[in-house]
Design an enzyme around this catalytic site. Sequence first.
Site, PDB file in Angstrom:
ATOM      1  N   HIS A 105       0.670  -1.294  -0.172  1.00 37.91           N
ATOM      2  CA  HIS A 105      -0.008   0.112  -0.040  1.00 37.91           C
ATOM      3  C   HIS A 105       0.907   1.461   0.054  1.00 37.91           C
ATOM      4  CE1 HIS A 105      -3.397  -2.444   0.318  1.00 37.91           C
ATOM      5  NE2 HIS A 105      -3.506  -2.565   1.578  1.00 37.91           N
ATOM      6  N   HIS A 176     -10.322   0.939   1.234  1.00 38.38           N
ATOM      7  CA  HIS A 176      -9.996  -0.185   2.328  1.00 38.38           C
ATOM      8  C   HIS A 176     -10.867  -0.253   3.404  1.00 38.38           C
ATOM      9  CE1 HIS A 176      -7.592  -3.197   4.275  1.00 38.38           C
ATOM     10  NE2 HIS A 176      -6.757  -2.969   3.300  1.00 38.38           N
ATOM     11  N   GLU A 311     -11.726  -4.431  -2.102  1.00 38.33           N
ATOM     12  CA  GLU A 311     -10.685  -3.479  -2.658  1.00 38.33           C
ATOM     13  C   GLU A 311     -10.625  -3.411  -4.409  1.00 38.33           C
ATOM     14  OE1 GLU A 311      -6.965  -3.582  -0.127  1.00 38.33           O
ATOM     15  OE2 GLU A 311      -8.213  -5.329   0.815  1.00 38.33           O
TER      16      GLU A 311
END
Length: 344
Positions: A105, A176, A311
């Site tokens: 991420h 998320h 996601e």
Amino acid sequence: MKVTDFGVTLKGEETKLYTLSNQNGMEIAVTDYGASLVQVFVPDKDGHPCDVVLGYDEAAGYEAGEGLFFGAVVGRNSNRIGGAAFELNGKKYELAKNNNGNNLHSGPDYFHLRMWELKEKAEDHLTFAIDSPDGDQGFPGAVHIEVTYTLTKDNSIKISYHAVPDEDTVLNMTNHSYFNLDGHASGDVLEQEVWIDADRFTRGNEELIATGEILPVEGTPMDFRTKKPLGRDINADYEALKFGSGYDQNWCLNNNGKFAKVAEMSSKESGITMEVYTDLPGMQLYTANFVINEKGKDGIIYDRRSGCCFETQVYPNAVHHENFPSAVCKKGETYETETVYKFV
């Protein structure tokens, strides 16, 4: 539109929480700290408001729980990049190794730990903006990024992403949020049912790094083409489930790059159903396998399987696999994508 204080960060930044509501009794709240989705109230089958996302009561919670990404806008690149490095236009770019020697991420300088500018607010939408300079998180090119949350009259949360880089770079953003359709305080989601319109998924290694292989879901616990409870196969003796300690993989969606319904989650107990729409080619289903004894909103303790993430994304580790859809956005091109969570 309602605006309330959301606490002060460790840096002394004063944060706000912006709440939108519609005529159906649905309400969403987003903070300018990380542009994170904090609350989603949906009427259940009895008409009672039910907050269906995990989160915290103030900005300090999001700082302390940084690695869980509750409600987060993830960028520049969501998911994992193997070896925390990639090549683009003949040049190698090194990223932080924040996940078993890989990059997860784009952290640790995550977008959800930054203040975003509220660029526009209206009765039905909020637009947050951030400037990501050249070299930010190790990625090339400066990018002005905007994320818009819209609450529609038909109980949809529309999340729109817009960016234009001044150099070729990687852009692959997502949201998320962890959803629990019985309410964030209700425990695990294993009885809630999920459908995914995908015939294939991307294989990951023991570190959950996509290998480049694309496998069929047919005959495996990864098959959600017929709706089933999340808990039915989650403990099966299957490689992907063992590596992820549950579901934590990318599904190759059947939408052919066009905006379409790609997934659905529903609860018989609350009577709430959520549909997922996107124009992106992939989606990570994550069943909160690494959420352990986390104190969230209203003092509730969240634990494993207490929520489920949908996601939407370009396939993970796409920078290393030419057979995957590309996560590269060219200089001057517009990065634009949209994901919708619709409650019916």
